[in-house]
Design a protein around this motif. Structure first.
Motif, PDB file in Angstrom:
ATOM      1  N   GLU A  70       1.027   4.804  68.752  1.00 55.43           N
ATOM      2  CA  GLU A  70       1.057   5.585  67.517  1.00 55.43           C
ATOM      3  C   GLU A  70       1.855   6.869  67.699  1.00 55.43           C
ATOM      4  N   VAL A 247     -10.019   0.709  61.594  1.00 49.51           N
ATOM      5  CA  VAL A 247      -8.590   0.853  61.862  1.00 49.51           C
ATOM      6  C   VAL A 247      -7.822  -0.363  61.360  1.00 49.51           C
ATOM      7  N   VAL A 250      -7.461  -0.242  57.486  1.00 46.64           N
ATOM      8  CA  VAL A 250      -6.462   0.733  57.025  1.00 46.64           C
ATOM      9  C   VAL A 250      -5.049   0.249  57.344  1.00 46.64           C
ATOM     10  N   HIS A 251      -4.839  -0.212  58.583  1.00 45.28           N
ATOM     11  CA  HIS A 251      -3.504  -0.631  59.011  1.00 45.28           C
ATOM     12  C   HIS A 251      -2.987  -1.806  58.182  1.00 45.28           C
ATOM     13  N   CYS A 254      -2.457  -0.999  54.255  1.00 48.73           N
ATOM     14  CA  CYS A 254      -1.209  -0.298  53.936  1.00 48.73           C
ATOM     15  C   CYS A 254       0.008  -1.190  54.171  1.00 48.73           C
ATOM     16  N   SER A 277       0.995   7.731  54.453  1.00 48.44           N
ATOM     17  CA  SER A 277      -0.346   7.480  54.993  1.00 48.44           C
ATOM     18  C   SER A 277      -0.290   6.775  56.336  1.00 48.44           C
ATOM     19  N   TYR A 278       0.593   5.746  56.473  1.00 50.76           N
ATOM     20  CA  TYR A 278       0.556   5.019  57.748  1.00 50.76           C
ATOM     21  C   TYR A 278       1.502   5.566  58.800  1.00 50.76           C
ATOM     22  N   THR A 282      -2.667   7.944  59.121  1.00 52.96           N
ATOM     23  CA  THR A 282      -3.354   6.922  59.901  1.00 52.96           C
ATOM     24  C   THR A 282      -3.307   7.192  61.400  1.00 52.96           C
ATOM     25  N   ASN A 286      -6.913   7.450  63.340  1.00 50.14           N
ATOM     26  CA  ASN A 286      -7.291   6.360  64.227  1.00 50.14           C
ATOM     27  C   ASN A 286      -7.896   6.835  65.545  1.00 50.14           C
TER      28      ASN A 286
END
Length: 313
Positions: A70, A247, A250-251, A254, A277-278, A282, A286
């Protein structure tokens, strides 16, 4: 002359935040603070995992790799975005756009398969606890990470090559803040049905297959948890999976909105909001979801901080 016209685009102009011209300095300050906090949080997480032997387990190994992943994919996008928020001319070269897309897709695709590997880890931990250390040895963990990276590399290389071999001469105005697939493909002069189909299939492969693997893992996990006689035991077993489930939701939520909808539903403003957002929010949440909800990690962090303060004194 036709060939010359097709090679006119040598750079792209980002228009992602053009509708918020009066707020760009404020956005710069907010995004910079969020980015620095995210970097600091990931550094603390990775350092704690490396330094504390109690966290040298497969689950925390994958968490460390996830934090590094990330951090890397935000580094591909956010610094350039921050510079553009203060710049008058928000441009990127044709080659630079291709490089940015390649590394972003490589990291985000690897991220999807890494989440699938983490789902498998939770399956083994709950369904085969006595063989966990054997089935999830260091070699197996490294192999799963290597496989995730290999899949991400192949998919990213194929997608980026296909898109940037298309001619671009109609416009260079990119309605986004980085070189993502849909906005760049929208500018291509000749978008064949085959190109769009192949890219959609690659998106399905990246998102649907890992998600199906995760769902299969959790069907088996839930089946095993329901067989645990005590409610305390069931809660404890499920709590080890809750962070991963948040997680994953959300991942994939999106990413599916961006890459798996029909092209006719393309909306640059919606995509910009979801992409923020991602790419920023995010990666911030995370690590916090994984670490702050985990008593074992918080204990290790306290030990590391205490040891560091003693060393300084």
């Amino acid at each position: 002359m036709e060939w010359a016209n097709e090679t006119l685009v040598t750079e792209f102009v980002f228009l992602g935040f053009s509708s918020l011209a009066g707020l760009q300095q404020l956005l710069f300050a907010v995004f910079l603070l969020v980015y620095l906090f995210m970097l600091g949080t990931n550094i603390v997480i990775v350092s704690t995992i490396v330094l504390d032997r109690a966290l040298h387990t497969p689950m925390y190994f994958f968490l460390g790799v996830l934090s590094c992943s990330e951090t890397c994919y935000t580094f591909v996008i956010v610094p350039k975005m921050l510079v553009d928020l203060l710049a008058q001319k928000k441009t990127i070269s044709f080659l630079g756009c291709a490089i940015q897309m390649f590394f972003f897709l490589f990291l985000i695709c690897s991220h999807s398969f890494l989440l699938a590997a983490m789902g498998y880890d939770r399956y083994v931990a709950i369904c085969n606890p006595l063989r966990y250390t054997v089935l999830m040895g260091f070699g197996v963990c490294m192999g799963l990470v290597a496989a995730a990276c290999a899949c991400g590399f192949i998919i990213s290389l194929a997608t980026t090559s296909m898109i940037f071999h298309l001619p671009f001469h109609s416009s260079n105005k990119l309605h986004h803040f980085f070189c993502d697939v849909s906005p760049v493909l929208k500018l291509a002069s000749h978008q064949s049905y085959l190109n769009q189909l192949v890219i959609f299939v690659l998106g399905v492969f990246v998102l649907v297959i890992p998600l199906l693997l995760i769902l299969v893992s959790y069907v088996l996990i839930i089946s095993a948890i329901l067989k645990i006689p005590s409610s305390v035991g069931r809660y404890k077993a499920f709590s080890t999976c809750a962070s991963h489930l948040i997680v994953v939701t959300v991942h994939y939520g999106c990413a599916s909105f961006i890459y798996l909808r029909p092209k006719s539903n393309y909306s640059s403003s919606q995509d910009t909001l979801i992409s923020v957002s991602y790419t920023i929010l995010t990666p911030l949440f995370n690590p916090m979801i994984y670490s702050l909800r985990n008593k074992e990690f918080k204990s290790s962090l306290q030990r590391a901080m205490t040891h560091t303060s003693y060393s300084i004194n």
